[in-house]
Design a protein around this motif. Sequence first.
Motif, PDB file in Angstrom:
ATOM      1  N   ASP A 259       6.015   0.638   0.080  1.00  0.00           N
ATOM      2  CA  ASP A 259       6.317   1.912  -0.605  1.00  0.00           C
ATOM      3  C   ASP A 259       5.046   2.670  -0.993  1.00  0.00           C
ATOM      4  N   ALA A 260       4.175   2.013  -1.721  1.00  0.00           N
ATOM      5  CA  ALA A 260       2.986   2.693  -2.250  1.00  0.00           C
ATOM      6  C   ALA A 260       2.094   3.202  -1.124  1.00  0.00           C
ATOM      7  N   GLU A 261       1.899   2.389  -0.092  1.00  0.00           N
ATOM      8  CA  GLU A 261       1.041   2.777   1.022  1.00  0.00           C
ATOM      9  C   GLU A 261       1.616   3.955   1.796  1.00  0.00           C
ATOM     10  N   VAL A 262       2.924   3.961   1.995  1.00  0.00           N
ATOM     11  CA  VAL A 262       3.569   5.064   2.730  1.00  0.00           C
ATOM     12  C   VAL A 262       3.388   6.372   1.969  1.00  0.00           C
ATOM     13  N   GLN A 263       3.619   6.352   0.645  1.00  0.00           N
ATOM     14  CA  GLN A 263       3.488   7.574  -0.154  1.00  0.00           C
ATOM     15  C   GLN A 263       2.043   8.067  -0.178  1.00  0.00           C
ATOM     16  N   ARG A 264       1.109   7.132  -0.280  1.00  0.00           N
ATOM     17  CA  ARG A 264      -0.294   7.520  -0.342  1.00  0.00           C
ATOM     18  C   ARG A 264      -0.791   8.034   1.006  1.00  0.00           C
TER      19      ARG A 264
END
Length: 299
Positions: A249-254
């Motif tokens: 999740d975090a990597e995709v958003q960033r």
Amino acid sequence: MAWLNYHHLLYFWTVARAGSIAKASEELHLAQPTISAQIKLLEESLGHQLFERKGRKLVLSDVGRTVMRYADEIFRLGNELKNVVSGLPTGQQLRLNVGVLDVIPKLVAEQLLKPALEAGPSLRIICRESPLPQLLAQLALHELDVVLADAPGSEPVSVRSFNHLLGKCGVTFFAAQPLAHLRKDFPRSLDGAPMLLPSEESSVRRSLDLWFERLGIRPLIAGDFDDSALLQAFGQKGHGIFAMPSIIDAEVQRQFNVTAIGHTDEIEQCFYAITVERRLRHPAVVAIAEAARSHMFGG
């Protein structure tokens, strides 16, 4: 002394496991006449017929079954020897030949492989990306040490393999700014919304379709993609909503500058390390499995 031709034995072994020369031809990427000729040479060298034809099917003869038992052991020991030697401190760079299923998101593949690099600084990773049947064929020929997949290796590819579950997680839906408002009233907001989906052959696509059907949601399918990176690129540009495993999740958003508009654990994504050995032996594969099970997927 007459030496056994192990290439001929390999072709025989593959046909016996696949059940037909046609299937073995696809697995070995060789023409059917070539395989038939090589098996004929093996039969001549052994002095016995190894297959019998019953209708349209090839079945092993009595001698063929005996040869098959030895071939199973020969190639099992050969693979074990390869793995043991590859892990010895010879001063040469340790190699990991890994096949990655083409629908697995690149961010997931990188996170799965990262512990192998950290465990062995001198490790060289050779990655091959293809659909599962091709990867399993390469695994059977010992061209790959492991295959990373989102589904266990099974039929229709007749390859003797073992599925090692690395972990499982839910799915998060992402959207670029023009579609970010759809996080309100999720998941009902997906009804009629443009959706970017993995190819129909992938396991996650089947899970998504079943989930939509169960909830009575009919998204507008704006694109089907074999390649996860291309799907994400289209999602980043606002062409539709896309789903990714919740562990990234975090990597995709960033990385893609998108918003998480909703999450569900009802769609479960699983990840496997597929090998030809029941017990993991390659030190890099062991590191991948241990890190995934203890950290990446929350133990």
